[in-house]
Design a protein around this motif. Sequence first.
Motif, mmCIF file in Angstrom:
data_model
loop_
_atom_site.group_PDB
_atom_site.id
_atom_site.type_symbol
_atom_site.label_atom_id
_atom_site.label_comp_id
_atom_site.label_asym_id
_atom_site.label_seq_id
_atom_site.Cartn_x
_atom_site.Cartn_y
_atom_site.Cartn_z
ATOM 1 N N LYS A 44 0.829 -1.218 0.000
ATOM 2 C CA LYS A 44 0.000 0.000 0.000
ATOM 3 C C LYS A 44 0.860 1.263 0.000
ATOM 4 O O LYS A 44 0.602 2.220 0.732
ATOM 5 C CB LYS A 44 -0.955 -0.010 1.188
ATOM 6 N N GLU A 223 2.888 -6.948 -9.557
ATOM 7 C CA GLU A 223 2.002 -6.114 -8.740
ATOM 8 C C GLU A 223 0.628 -6.752 -8.659
ATOM 9 O O GLU A 223 0.047 -7.150 -9.675
ATOM 10 C CB GLU A 223 1.889 -4.716 -9.341
ATOM 11 N N ASP A 225 -2.919 -5.700 -6.949
ATOM 12 C CA ASP A 225 -3.633 -4.619 -6.274
ATOM 13 C C ASP A 225 -2.624 -3.618 -5.711
ATOM 14 O O ASP A 225 -1.834 -3.054 -6.440
ATOM 15 C CB ASP A 225 -4.556 -5.180 -5.183
ATOM 16 N N ASP A 226 -2.611 -3.406 -4.381
ATOM 17 C CA ASP A 226 -1.701 -2.425 -3.766
ATOM 18 C C ASP A 226 -0.409 -3.060 -3.275
ATOM 19 O O ASP A 226 0.417 -2.384 -2.653
ATOM 20 C CB ASP A 226 -2.387 -1.725 -2.587
#
Length: 244
Positions: A44, A223, A225-226
């Motif tokens: 994130k 990658e 998502d975050d």
Amino acid sequence: MRKLMIAVGGSLVLAAPLASADVVGAGASVSYWNSDFSGDVVNKGDVVDIDKDLNMSSDGNANFTANFEHPIPVLPNVRLNYTDISQSGRGKIGPSKFGDIVNADVNSELDIEQLDATFYYEVLDNWVNLDLGLTVRKFDGELIVRDTRGFYDVSETKVDAVLPLGYASVRFDLPFTGVSVGGEGNVISYSGDSLYDVNVYGQFDVAVLRLRAGYREMAIDYEDDDDRLDVKLSGPFASIGVDF
């Protein structure tokens, strides 16, 4: 979770003249890979260096391979491979936080599990052996970072994917010796994500026993998502197996 699914490598196989085994054959091996880790993990937007920050130590990893070959030209041969990678370390997260952890000593564990199914054709089968095909790889990666101060702060980063990779294997046999040298690899690169897994080796065959030693390097930049895994593993390996 985002899945990357694209077709690669098939045109290499279709464009090449194919050889086939004279009889049904099979083999299996187990190997030990002593790999060093380097690279970054992103959770994130927070970034941690697994070498400098987490102090991941080199460790041994298990690898299992089995293959089946047949004399039917239109059908591909099959190779299965399983790799289990597990590393741990004790490091420090500084003022640039990682998840909820900041300015703390940490323990960390990084696990990567891979299962390959490779479908390939023998293009050459003499003292030069060349195989081309397609690998479907299922891999799961997880990094767990724990604050050692007893605050129970834990950061967990996960990526998983099913990826098609181009596959190539070449081996050169030295006549009348049972000794050969070669290399093999899988690779894909698409839309900012990439993965390659290559090795070079020397091999000695005696009766049905096959001994192999070499060097393997794998890099994952993916990658989900975050979360992002951008790591490289490299080091020597040795294997023992049978080939019928």
